[in-house]
Design a protein around this motif. Structure first.
Motif, PDB file in Angstrom:
ATOM      1  N   ALA A 252      -5.532 -16.932  42.191  1.00  0.00           N
ATOM      2  CA  ALA A 252      -6.430 -16.101  41.385  1.00  0.00           C
ATOM      3  C   ALA A 252      -7.614 -16.908  40.874  1.00  0.00           C
ATOM      4  CB  ALA A 252      -5.655 -15.487  40.214  1.00  0.00           C
ATOM      5  N   ALA A 253      -7.364 -18.145  40.430  1.00  0.00           N
ATOM      6  CA  ALA A 253      -8.462 -18.986  39.953  1.00  0.00           C
ATOM      7  C   ALA A 253      -9.429 -19.310  41.083  1.00  0.00           C
ATOM      8  CB  ALA A 253      -7.895 -20.269  39.346  1.00  0.00           C
ATOM      9  N   ALA A 254      -8.905 -19.634  42.267  1.00  0.00           N
ATOM     10  CA  ALA A 254      -9.777 -19.935  43.405  1.00  0.00           C
ATOM     11  C   ALA A 254     -10.587 -18.705  43.823  1.00  0.00           C
ATOM     12  CB  ALA A 254      -8.928 -20.435  44.583  1.00  0.00           C
ATOM     13  N   TRP A 255      -9.983 -17.525  43.756  1.00  0.00           N
ATOM     14  CA  TRP A 255     -10.715 -16.294  44.103  1.00  0.00           C
ATOM     15  C   TRP A 255     -11.883 -16.068  43.144  1.00  0.00           C
ATOM     16  CZ3 TRP A 255      -9.637 -12.689  48.058  1.00  0.00           C
ATOM     17  CH2 TRP A 255     -10.421 -11.538  48.025  1.00  0.00           C
ATOM     18  N   ARG A 256     -11.644 -16.251  41.852  1.00  0.00           N
ATOM     19  CA  ARG A 256     -12.720 -16.069  40.875  1.00  0.00           C
ATOM     20  C   ARG A 256     -13.835 -17.081  41.091  1.00  0.00           C
ATOM     21  NH1 ARG A 256      -8.057 -15.766  37.445  1.00  0.00           N
ATOM     22  NH2 ARG A 256      -7.590 -13.595  36.874  1.00  0.00           N
ATOM     23  N   ILE A 257     -13.463 -18.305  41.449  1.00  0.00           N
ATOM     24  CA  ILE A 257     -14.477 -19.333  41.683  1.00  0.00           C
ATOM     25  C   ILE A 257     -15.336 -18.979  42.884  1.00  0.00           C
ATOM     26  CG2 ILE A 257     -14.797 -21.743  42.367  1.00  0.00           C
ATOM     27  CD1 ILE A 257     -12.315 -22.399  40.689  1.00  0.00           C
ATOM     28  N   HIS A 258     -14.733 -18.480  43.964  1.00  0.00           N
ATOM     29  CA  HIS A 258     -15.463 -18.223  45.208  1.00  0.00           C
ATOM     30  C   HIS A 258     -16.221 -16.892  45.184  1.00  0.00           C
ATOM     31  CE1 HIS A 258     -14.318 -21.353  48.231  1.00  0.00           C
ATOM     32  NE2 HIS A 258     -13.462 -21.649  47.268  1.00  0.00           N
ATOM     33  N   THR A 259     -15.694 -15.880  44.504  1.00  0.00           N
ATOM     34  CA  THR A 259     -16.315 -14.550  44.550  1.00  0.00           C
ATOM     35  C   THR A 259     -16.961 -14.129  43.238  1.00  0.00           C
ATOM     36  OG1 THR A 259     -14.278 -13.390  43.900  1.00  0.00           O
ATOM     37  CG2 THR A 259     -14.591 -13.853  46.252  1.00  0.00           C
ATOM     38  N   GLY A 260     -16.565 -14.732  42.133  1.00  0.00           N
ATOM     39  CA  GLY A 260     -17.087 -14.313  40.844  1.00  0.00           C
ATOM     40  C   GLY A 260     -16.473 -13.027  40.333  1.00  0.00           C
ATOM     41  N   ALA A 261     -15.491 -12.493  41.024  1.00  0.00           N
ATOM     42  CA  ALA A 261     -14.850 -11.227  40.641  1.00  0.00           C
ATOM     43  C   ALA A 261     -13.355 -11.444  40.488  1.00  0.00           C
ATOM     44  CB  ALA A 261     -15.121 -10.149  41.699  1.00  0.00           C
ATOM     45  N   GLU A 262     -12.690 -10.398  40.007  1.00  0.00           N
ATOM     46  CA  GLU A 262     -11.247 -10.466  39.876  1.00  0.00           C
ATOM     47  C   GLU A 262     -10.595 -10.452  41.259  1.00  0.00           C
ATOM     48  OE1 GLU A 262      -9.326 -10.866  37.069  1.00  0.00           O
ATOM     49  OE2 GLU A 262     -11.304 -11.348  36.272  1.00  0.00           O
ATOM     50  N   PRO A 263      -9.381 -10.994  41.386  1.00  0.00           N
ATOM     51  CA  PRO A 263      -8.712 -11.039  42.689  1.00  0.00           C
ATOM     52  C   PRO A 263      -8.652  -9.671  43.357  1.00  0.00           C
ATOM     53  CG  PRO A 263      -7.500 -12.363  41.111  1.00  0.00           C
ATOM     54  CD  PRO A 263      -8.588 -11.677  40.336  1.00  0.00           C
ATOM     55  N   GLY A 264      -9.048  -9.642  44.630  1.00  0.00           N
ATOM     56  CA  GLY A 264      -9.075  -8.398  45.392  1.00  0.00           C
ATOM     57  C   GLY A 264     -10.454  -7.789  45.491  1.00  0.00           C
ATOM     58  N   LEU A 265     -11.381  -8.202  44.634  1.00  0.00           N
ATOM     59  CA  LEU A 265     -12.734  -7.655  44.639  1.00  0.00           C
ATOM     60  C   LEU A 265     -13.728  -8.765  44.970  1.00  0.00           C
ATOM     61  CD1 LEU A 265     -12.506  -5.438  41.425  1.00  0.00           C
ATOM     62  CD2 LEU A 265     -12.263  -4.705  43.797  1.00  0.00           C
ATOM     63  N   SER A 266     -14.933  -8.326  45.373  1.00  0.00           N
ATOM     64  CA  SER A 266     -15.992  -9.280  45.695  1.00  0.00           C
ATOM     65  C   SER A 266     -17.326  -8.556  45.638  1.00  0.00           C
ATOM     66  CB  SER A 266     -15.780  -9.879  47.091  1.00  0.00           C
ATOM     67  OG  SER A 266     -15.880  -8.867  48.091  1.00  0.00           O
ATOM     68  N   ALA A 267     -18.403  -9.327  45.746  1.00  0.00           N
ATOM     69  CA  ALA A 267     -19.736  -8.729  45.730  1.00  0.00           C
ATOM     70  C   ALA A 267     -19.929  -7.792  46.923  1.00  0.00           C
ATOM     71  CB  ALA A 267     -20.798  -9.833  45.754  1.00  0.00           C
ATOM     72  N   GLU A 268     -19.381  -8.158  48.079  1.00  0.00           N
ATOM     73  CA  GLU A 268     -19.516  -7.308  49.263  1.00  0.00           C
ATOM     74  C   GLU A 268     -18.805  -5.967  49.059  1.00  0.00           C
ATOM     75  OE1 GLU A 268     -18.535 -10.385  49.225  1.00  0.00           O
ATOM     76  OE2 GLU A 268     -20.104 -11.510  50.282  1.00  0.00           O
ATOM     77  N   LEU A 269     -17.616  -6.001  48.453  1.00  0.00           N
ATOM     78  CA  LEU A 269     -16.895  -4.751  48.227  1.00  0.00           C
ATOM     79  C   LEU A 269     -17.618  -3.869  47.220  1.00  0.00           C
ATOM     80  CD1 LEU A 269     -13.215  -6.058  48.118  1.00  0.00           C
ATOM     81  CD2 LEU A 269     -14.323  -4.765  49.941  1.00  0.00           C
ATOM     82  N   TYR A 270     -18.141  -4.480  46.138  1.00  0.00           N
ATOM     83  CA  TYR A 270     -18.918  -3.699  45.176  1.00  0.00           C
ATOM     84  C   TYR A 270     -20.126  -3.062  45.861  1.00  0.00           C
ATOM     85  CZ  TYR A 270     -16.391  -5.377  41.061  1.00  0.00           C
ATOM     86  OH  TYR A 270     -15.435  -5.626  40.116  1.00  0.00           O
ATOM     87  N   ALA A 271     -20.834  -3.839  46.703  1.00  0.00           N
ATOM     88  CA  ALA A 271     -22.017  -3.316  47.395  1.00  0.00           C
ATOM     89  C   ALA A 271     -21.627  -2.192  48.350  1.00  0.00           C
ATOM     90  CB  ALA A 271     -22.717  -4.441  48.147  1.00  0.00           C
ATOM     91  N   THR A 272     -20.518  -2.363  49.053  1.00  0.00           N
ATOM     92  CA  THR A 272     -20.072  -1.325  49.991  1.00  0.00           C
ATOM     93  C   THR A 272     -19.737  -0.029  49.264  1.00  0.00           C
ATOM     94  OG1 THR A 272     -19.178  -3.002  51.487  1.00  0.00           O
ATOM     95  CG2 THR A 272     -18.358  -0.759  51.745  1.00  0.00           C
ATOM     96  N   ALA A 273     -19.027  -0.134  48.143  1.00  0.00           N
ATOM     97  CA  ALA A 273     -18.667   1.061  47.386  1.00  0.00           C
ATOM     98  C   ALA A 273     -19.904   1.764  46.837  1.00  0.00           C
ATOM     99  CB  ALA A 273     -17.725   0.684  46.246  1.00  0.00           C
ATOM    100  N   THR A 274     -20.856   0.989  46.304  1.00  0.00           N
ATOM    101  CA  THR A 274     -22.082   1.592  45.765  1.00  0.00           C
ATOM    102  C   THR A 274     -22.893   2.260  46.862  1.00  0.00           C
ATOM    103  OG1 THR A 274     -22.131  -0.111  44.071  1.00  0.00           O
ATOM    104  CG2 THR A 274     -24.161   1.128  44.425  1.00  0.00           C
ATOM    105  N   THR A 275     -23.023   1.587  48.009  1.00  0.00           N
ATOM    106  CA  THR A 275     -23.791   2.152  49.121  1.00  0.00           C
ATOM    107  C   THR A 275     -23.144   3.434  49.632  1.00  0.00           C
ATOM    108  OG1 THR A 275     -24.511  -0.059  49.747  1.00  0.00           O
ATOM    109  CG2 THR A 275     -24.716   1.666  51.408  1.00  0.00           C
ATOM    110  N   ALA A 276     -21.819   3.481  49.680  1.00  0.00           N
ATOM    111  CA  ALA A 276     -21.136   4.667  50.172  1.00  0.00           C
ATOM    112  C   ALA A 276     -21.410   5.869  49.275  1.00  0.00           C
ATOM    113  CB  ALA A 276     -19.634   4.398  50.258  1.00  0.00           C
ATOM    114  N   VAL A 277     -21.382   5.657  47.948  1.00  0.00           N
ATOM    115  CA  VAL A 277     -21.644   6.762  47.018  1.00  0.00           C
ATOM    116  C   VAL A 277     -23.062   7.270  47.174  1.00  0.00           C
ATOM    117  CG1 VAL A 277     -21.810   7.383  44.585  1.00  0.00           C
ATOM    118  CG2 VAL A 277     -19.901   5.995  45.376  1.00  0.00           C
ATOM    119  N   LEU A 278     -24.013   6.344  47.249  1.00  0.00           N
ATOM    120  CA  LEU A 278     -25.409   6.762  47.400  1.00  0.00           C
ATOM    121  C   LEU A 278     -25.642   7.436  48.745  1.00  0.00           C
ATOM    122  CD1 LEU A 278     -27.248   3.669  45.878  1.00  0.00           C
ATOM    123  CD2 LEU A 278     -26.870   5.908  44.838  1.00  0.00           C
TER     124      LEU A 278
END
Length: 398
Positions: A252-278
């Motif tokens: 979990a600590a390594a995931w936060r360091i590499h992605t800046g998000a909680e385990p299981g999430l990332s900037a790419e996933l946030y962008a994908t979800a936002t783009t899908a809604v729009l």
């Protein structure tokens, strides 16, 4: 002369009175001494009585405690017998197996011209050695150590004892060879029963084995799909003192360091979800302005949708549903320019419809602020145009 006699008589009276007073005081002193002594004796008697009562109560309490402890011990034994019938029967079978095995070995050794005392010691060595190693293995297993070498030693010694009993049985019961097999099994059966009970009760359950299998699959999938993060987690554990970070915390600590998000999430996933809604909203809006049959399909889908309460209606997807409340328009200053007339607004309506289509294509609602920015007009005029644009789009949808 008479005066002398009177004085002498008075002196005698005074001495007599003084003697009486002295005797009275002495008598009072003796009585006080006796009273104090009697009081002291009474206090001593009370103290002895209280001590006797206390000793009596202490003895009664001790007897009751001993009785209660004995009753508790009996109850504990009864509960153990009720909850551990298998252990009771295993112990019975083990005794029934060990005793004949030892007697058979003594008979075999004495028959081989070995003195009886030495034969007894050798028989005890074989059977006792097997059980000594067995209990050492059990102790090692309870302490978390590997018991495999102890189990191997147990079965090796038991096999030697079984061979001795089998050989003796063949010679002593030549008419009934099957007795030799029974005597040989007597050295192995008790070990087998103990081993079965011990490892059967301490072994892993089916659910535990399935959980371990699922955990191994999870770790394998994690290493396959996130090798960089797994490597970073291993480095974190190596950098810190042993035991500070477990595997899950390190990952979990390594995931936060590499992605800046909680385990299981990332900037790419946030962008994908936002783009899908729009994209979903924009698809319906573009369909309203490009192909009328798409909007008609949307209405049919809404009528056939079994989860209508969970989805938007075509009207809202077309940008003409409920709009967020607009703040009240500021009152124009009396000295400022006045708003456009209705004729001028009618002239701007086509441009306003185009601007509204652009807003919808961008995934936005049709608002007075958006129209004012697109058309470069005052907000008061944009409010009036917004109402006309929405009315036109409702008529178009209908």
């Amino acid at each position: 002369m008479s005066t002398y006699r009177e004085e002498k008589r008075r002196d005698q009276q005074l001495r007599a009175e003084q003697d009486r007073e002295d005797r009275r005081l002495e008598l009072e002193a003796q009585l006080e001494i006796q009273r104090l002594k009697a009081e002291e004796n009474r206090k001593d008697a009370d103290a002895r009585h209280r001590q006797e009562q206390a000793d009596k109560k202490a003895k009664q309490a001790k007897a009751q405690a001993k009785k209660a402890a004995a009753a508790a011990q009996r109850a504990k034994l009864l509960r153990w017998l009720k909850t551990n019938p298998a252990t009771l029967f295993v112990a019975f079978v083990m005794v029934a197996s060990i005793v004949p095995a030892i007697l058979s070995q003594i008979g075999a050794l004495t028959g081989a011209s070995v003195a009886a005392p030495m034969a007894g010691l050798l028989a005890a060595m074989l059977e006792g050695g097997a059980w000594a190693i067995t209990f050492m293995g059990k102790q090692a297993e309870d302490a978390g150590r590997e018991p495999r070498k102890y189990r191997i030693g147990t079965w090796a010694v038991a096999a030697v004892a079984a061979a001795v009993n089998f050989w003796h049985g063949l010679e002593a019961y030549a008419a009934h060879p099957w007795v030799a097999f029974v005597l040989g099994a007597s050295s192995l059966f008790a070990i087998y029963i103990w081993d079965l009970k011990t490892h059967g009760s301490h072994g892993k359950t089916k659910a535990q084995k399935q959980a371990e299998k699922a955990h191994k699959a999870h770790v394998s999938a994690r290493r396959k799909h996130h090798p960089e993060i797994v490597e970073a987690a291993v480095k974190l554990q190596a950098a810190l003192p042993f035991g500070v970070l477990d595997d899950e915390s390190a990952f979990a600590a390594a995931w936060r360091i590499h992605t800046g998000a909680e385990p299981g999430l990332s900037a790419e996933l946030y962008a994908t979800a936002t783009t899908a809604v729009l994209s979903l909203g924009a698809a319906f809006e573009l369909g309203d302005n490009v192909r009328e049959e798409l909007l008609e399909t949307g209405f049919k889908a809404a009528r056939l949708n079994p989860f209508a309460e969970l989805t938007q209606t075509p009207g809202s997807q077309a940008g003409i549903g409920s709009n967020p409340p607009e703040p009240p328009a500021e009152k124009p200053r009396e000295t400022g320019p006045r708003g456009r007339s209705d004729e001028e607004l009618d002239t701007l309506l086509p441009d306003a419809l185009s601007a509204a289509a652009e807003l919808v294509a961008d995934g936005k609602q049709i608002s007075a602020t958006g129209l004012a920015k697109k058309l470069q007009i005052r907000r008061e005029d944009a409010l009036k145009l917004r109402d006309r644009v929405i009315e036109q789009r409702r008529l178009h949808v209908a």
